[in-house]
Design a protein around this motif. Structure first.
Motif, PDB file in Angstrom:
ATOM      1  N   ARG A 163      22.084 -11.075  27.340  1.00 29.50           N
ATOM      2  CA  ARG A 163      21.756 -11.417  26.037  1.00 29.50           C
ATOM      3  C   ARG A 163      23.148 -11.609  25.265  1.00 29.50           C
ATOM      4  O   ARG A 163      23.012 -12.580  24.355  1.00 29.50           O
ATOM      5  CB  ARG A 163      21.578  -9.927  24.982  1.00 29.50           C
ATOM      6  N   GLN A 164      24.199 -11.148  25.799  1.00 30.12           N
ATOM      7  CA  GLN A 164      25.563 -11.547  25.026  1.00 30.12           C
ATOM      8  C   GLN A 164      26.119 -12.846  25.585  1.00 30.12           C
ATOM      9  O   GLN A 164      26.627 -13.595  24.881  1.00 30.12           O
ATOM     10  CB  GLN A 164      26.763 -10.545  25.352  1.00 30.12           C
ATOM     11  N   ILE A 168      19.724 -15.270  26.922  1.00 32.72           N
ATOM     12  CA  ILE A 168      18.447 -15.211  27.666  1.00 32.72           C
ATOM     13  C   ILE A 168      17.611 -13.760  27.623  1.00 32.72           C
ATOM     14  O   ILE A 168      18.390 -12.908  28.177  1.00 32.72           O
ATOM     15  CB  ILE A 168      18.415 -15.674  29.218  1.00 32.72           C
ATOM     16  N   PRO A 169      16.553 -13.724  27.032  1.00 31.64           N
ATOM     17  CA  PRO A 169      15.920 -12.371  27.410  1.00 31.64           C
ATOM     18  C   PRO A 169      15.790 -12.403  28.598  1.00 31.64           C
ATOM     19  O   PRO A 169      15.075 -12.860  29.494  1.00 31.64           O
ATOM     20  CB  PRO A 169      14.485 -12.459  26.494  1.00 31.64           C
ATOM     21  N   GLN A 199      13.094 -13.452  33.487  1.00 30.85           N
ATOM     22  CA  GLN A 199      13.787 -14.244  32.290  1.00 30.85           C
ATOM     23  C   GLN A 199      12.736 -14.991  31.461  1.00 30.85           C
ATOM     24  O   GLN A 199      11.900 -15.780  32.293  1.00 30.85           O
ATOM     25  CB  GLN A 199      14.955 -14.946  32.893  1.00 30.85           C
ATOM     26  N   PHE A 200      12.870 -14.819  30.381  1.00 29.33           N
ATOM     27  CA  PHE A 200      11.970 -15.699  29.293  1.00 29.33           C
ATOM     28  C   PHE A 200      12.734 -16.995  29.027  1.00 29.33           C
ATOM     29  O   PHE A 200      13.620 -17.210  28.428  1.00 29.33           O
ATOM     30  CB  PHE A 200      11.948 -14.932  28.063  1.00 29.33           C
ATOM     31  N   MET A 208      13.028 -17.624  21.943  1.00 25.77           N
ATOM     32  CA  MET A 208      13.859 -16.787  22.781  1.00 25.77           C
ATOM     33  C   MET A 208      14.709 -15.732  22.040  1.00 25.77           C
ATOM     34  O   MET A 208      15.197 -14.749  22.623  1.00 25.77           O
ATOM     35  CB  MET A 208      14.794 -17.385  23.674  1.00 25.77           C
ATOM     36  N   ARG A 209      14.381 -15.688  20.707  1.00 27.46           N
ATOM     37  CA  ARG A 209      15.102 -15.022  19.909  1.00 27.46           C
ATOM     38  C   ARG A 209      14.922 -13.269  19.955  1.00 27.46           C
ATOM     39  O   ARG A 209      13.708 -13.124  20.024  1.00 27.46           O
ATOM     40  CB  ARG A 209      15.085 -15.466  18.421  1.00 27.46           C
TER      41      ARG A 209
END
Length: 331
Positions: A163-164, A168-169, A199-200, A208-209
């Motif tokens: 995420r950082q 990517i979720p 991974q999404f 992807m938010r």
């Protein structure tokens, strides 16, 4: 063109093979692995205390899942530095599938932690940092991402890292067990571990938010709620049904677990990549390092008339005659 194999087209990949997969209906790509003999060889060589071995096994599974995404002839290195009883873990995965790892720990602090029952991965690591380094080879710049270790699991640290650093979720599940295998004259225990990473990756980036991570500035105002994409929410729900034993049970296997999770949506698996217990140390590499030592450094390295170097990863010992170097690096 990458060959695609549907479930049922072939048998189980088996142990020590990383299996990439795709669930197109959910816009998900991922990888799964069950580590067996390769993991057992790496841990058995060092004879670590059981809590340390379990922690390093988790680190190895995570490194395999991350490193197998490399698209070039390089290496992914995962390293922790922290204030817990196990103050350092190092594992690396080369693009060809070679893996190695070692752990550093304080025996007295570890014994105290075991006595007090404080042996979860989070308690053994404590606080510090986890660094993921991508080494692209000679004459290429290294890339490194760092995430805080703050008393959370390696699974959660991996989620936070993606995420950082890449937004990517990512969802990760890891599992480790020591199994007793029946043998003539008595049983033999062996280490197994398994993991799955998803991974999404939808075509529309705005899908992807995810909610923002806490800023750590002491603000208490609630962050604006963000609706999870339905496809990713379903992936999370499916992953929550995975039992730890399913990730490493050889009678289930990677493909069967993937089918159980995703058969309603359709899942495609790709040819797997074999994982090998293979240290990259060599006499030539160590000799090249010693060539750069000054005469004084060479003299300080001599013990009983020779220089002995032990590889921390594979425990192999190399012996050299000091006369081979004679302070070639100069003073």
């Amino acid at each position: 063109m990458t060959e695609q194999l549907k479930l049922g087209d072939f048998g189980h990949a088996g142990d020590d093979v990383i299996v990439p997969f795709q669930v197109e209906a959910l816009d998900v790509r991922g990888r799964a692995v069950q580590l067996g003999p390769a993991l057992d060889a790496m841990l058995d060589r060092h004879d670590y205390p059981e809590p340390v071995a379990r922690l390093l096994a988790e680190c190895l599974v995570l490194t395999a899942l991350l490193g197998s995404s490399l698209k070039f002839d390089g290496k992914l290195i995962l390293q922790t530095q922290s204030d817990g009883p196990v103050d350092m873990l190092v594992a690396d995965f080369a693009a060809r599938g070679s893996m190695r790892a070692y752990a550093r720990f304080d025996e007295a602090r570890l014994a105290r932690a075991q006595k007090e029952g404080h042996t979860t991965p989070e308690q053994l690591l404590g606080t510090g940092v986890l660094a993921m380094t991508i080494d692209q080879g000679t004459h290429m710049q290294r890339y490194q991402g760092v995430v805080q270790l703050d008393g959370t699991s390696l699974e959660e640290v991996a989620r936070t890292y993606f995420r950082q650093s890449e937004q990517i979720p990512t969802e990760v599940r890891l599992s480790v067990a020591r199994q007793l295998l029946p043998e003539a004259g008595g049983g033999k225990s062996s280490w197994r571990a398994g993991g799955m990473l998803a991974q999404f990756l939808p075509d529309a980036p705005d899908r992807m938010r995810l909610p923002d991570l806490p800023g750590g500035d002491g603000e208490t105002a609630a962050a604006e709620p963000v609706h999870l994409d339905d496809a990713w929410a379903e992936l999370l729900a499916l992953f929550s049904t995975i039992e730890p034993d399913e990730l490493l049970d050889p009678t289930i296997g990677t493909e069967r677990l993937l089918y159980r999770l995703f058969h309603e949506h359709g899942v495609v698996v790709f040819p797997g990549q074999t994982v090998a217990d293979d240290c990259s140390c060599s006499r030539e590499k160590i000799s090249a390092i010693l060539d750069g030592f000054s005469g004084e450094e060479i003299a300080e390295s001599v013990e009983d008339g020779e220089i002995r170097v032990n590889c921390e990863f594979c425990s192999k010992e190399y012996r050299f005659d000091p006369a081979e170097f004679d302070g070639a690096g100069g003073d």
